[in-house]
Design an enzyme around this catalytic site. Sequence first.
Site, PDB file in Angstrom:
ATOM      1  CG  HIS A 181      18.024  64.701  67.965  1.00  0.00           C
ATOM      2  ND1 HIS A 181      16.827  64.583  68.640  1.00  0.00           N
ATOM      3  CD2 HIS A 181      18.331  66.011  68.000  1.00  0.00           C
ATOM      4  CE1 HIS A 181      16.441  65.759  69.060  1.00  0.00           C
ATOM      5  NE2 HIS A 181      17.331  66.653  68.698  1.00  0.00           N
TER       6      HIS A 181
HETATM    7  P1  TYD Z   1      12.198  65.803  68.987  1.00  0.00           P
HETATM    8  O1  TYD Z   1      12.968  66.970  68.485  1.00  0.00           O
HETATM    9  O2  TYD Z   1      12.641  64.433  68.540  1.00  0.00           O
HETATM   10  O3  TYD Z   1      12.135  65.835  70.569  1.00  0.00           O
HETATM   11  P2  TYD Z   1      13.312  65.663  71.676  1.00  0.00           P
HETATM   12  O4  TYD Z   1      14.588  66.133  71.069  1.00  0.00           O
HETATM   13  O5  TYD Z   1      12.869  66.507  72.819  1.00  0.00           O
HETATM   14  O6  TYD Z   1      13.364  64.233  72.067  1.00  0.00           O
HETATM   15  O7  TYD Z   1      10.665  66.027  68.606  1.00  0.00           O
HETATM   16  C1  TYD Z   1       9.627  65.152  69.052  1.00  0.00           C
HETATM   17  C2  TYD Z   1       8.525  65.181  68.002  1.00  0.00           C
HETATM   18  O8  TYD Z   1       7.970  66.491  67.860  1.00  0.00           O
HETATM   19  C3  TYD Z   1       9.015  64.765  66.608  1.00  0.00           C
HETATM   20  O9  TYD Z   1       7.982  63.965  66.023  1.00  0.00           O
HETATM   21  C4  TYD Z   1       9.107  66.063  65.844  1.00  0.00           C
HETATM   22  C5  TYD Z   1       8.090  66.961  66.508  1.00  0.00           C
HETATM   23  N1  TYD Z   1       8.502  68.386  66.516  1.00  0.00           N
HETATM   24  C6  TYD Z   1       7.881  69.298  65.689  1.00  0.00           C
HETATM   25  O10 TYD Z   1       6.965  68.961  64.926  1.00  0.00           O
HETATM   26  N2  TYD Z   1       8.273  70.605  65.728  1.00  0.00           N
HETATM   27  C7  TYD Z   1       9.268  71.032  66.548  1.00  0.00           C
HETATM   28  O11 TYD Z   1       9.606  72.258  66.564  1.00  0.00           O
HETATM   29  C8  TYD Z   1       9.926  70.067  67.390  1.00  0.00           C
HETATM   30  C9  TYD Z   1      11.034  70.486  68.324  1.00  0.00           C
HETATM   31  C10 TYD Z   1       9.509  68.767  67.349  1.00  0.00           C
END
Ligand code: TYD
Length: 144
Positions: A58
């Site tokens: 992303h």
């Molecule tokens: P995501 O940012 O997509 O993880 P990565 O970039 O490591 O693959 O986040 C994974 C899940 O966690 C998504 O459902 C959103 C949630 N999340 C939060 O609720 N708060 C946060 O601060 C973060 C970073 C993620």
Amino acid sequence: MTHYIKVRNSGLVKLTSIDDFPDGTLLIGENLKNISFRIKRFFIIRNLYNKESIRGKHAHKKLIQVIFCINGYFTLSLDDGRCKQKILMNNPRTGVILGKMLWSTMDNFSKDCVILVLASDYYRENDYIRNYDTYRKLLNKKFS
Ligand code: TYD
């Protein structure tokens, strides 16, 4: 770990290191000094036991982050829409800035990998761009 970042909206962050050998090493970052923004949130990613794991995939519209691998290693892949770069993250002292509109992906995690991310804002799902085609379209809009 690379010494050179070629993608836009990124860069390296070097923590200050104090070596108290053999009693430990301190790694230090300070708001608005070696970390160029005010930190509003941090998160840690650990328990990366699945060899096939791919995280990230992303970009963010406004959020700025710095990512550190504080134990083990992983591969960080950056794509600014024009230029791509893969970085082996294996040095806890050196972080990589994930600036606005930078597509990032993480994979190739060691089992003992621990990741620390410092962020300029609270979690807001509407700041995420999770679709690569949408990301490219938004970039084209911005630069055309
Ligand atoms: P995501 O940012 O997509 O993880 P990565 O970039 O490591 O693959 O986040 C994974 C899940 O966690 C998504 O459902 C959103 C949630 N999340 C939060 O609720 N708060 C946060 O601060 C973060 C970073 C993620």
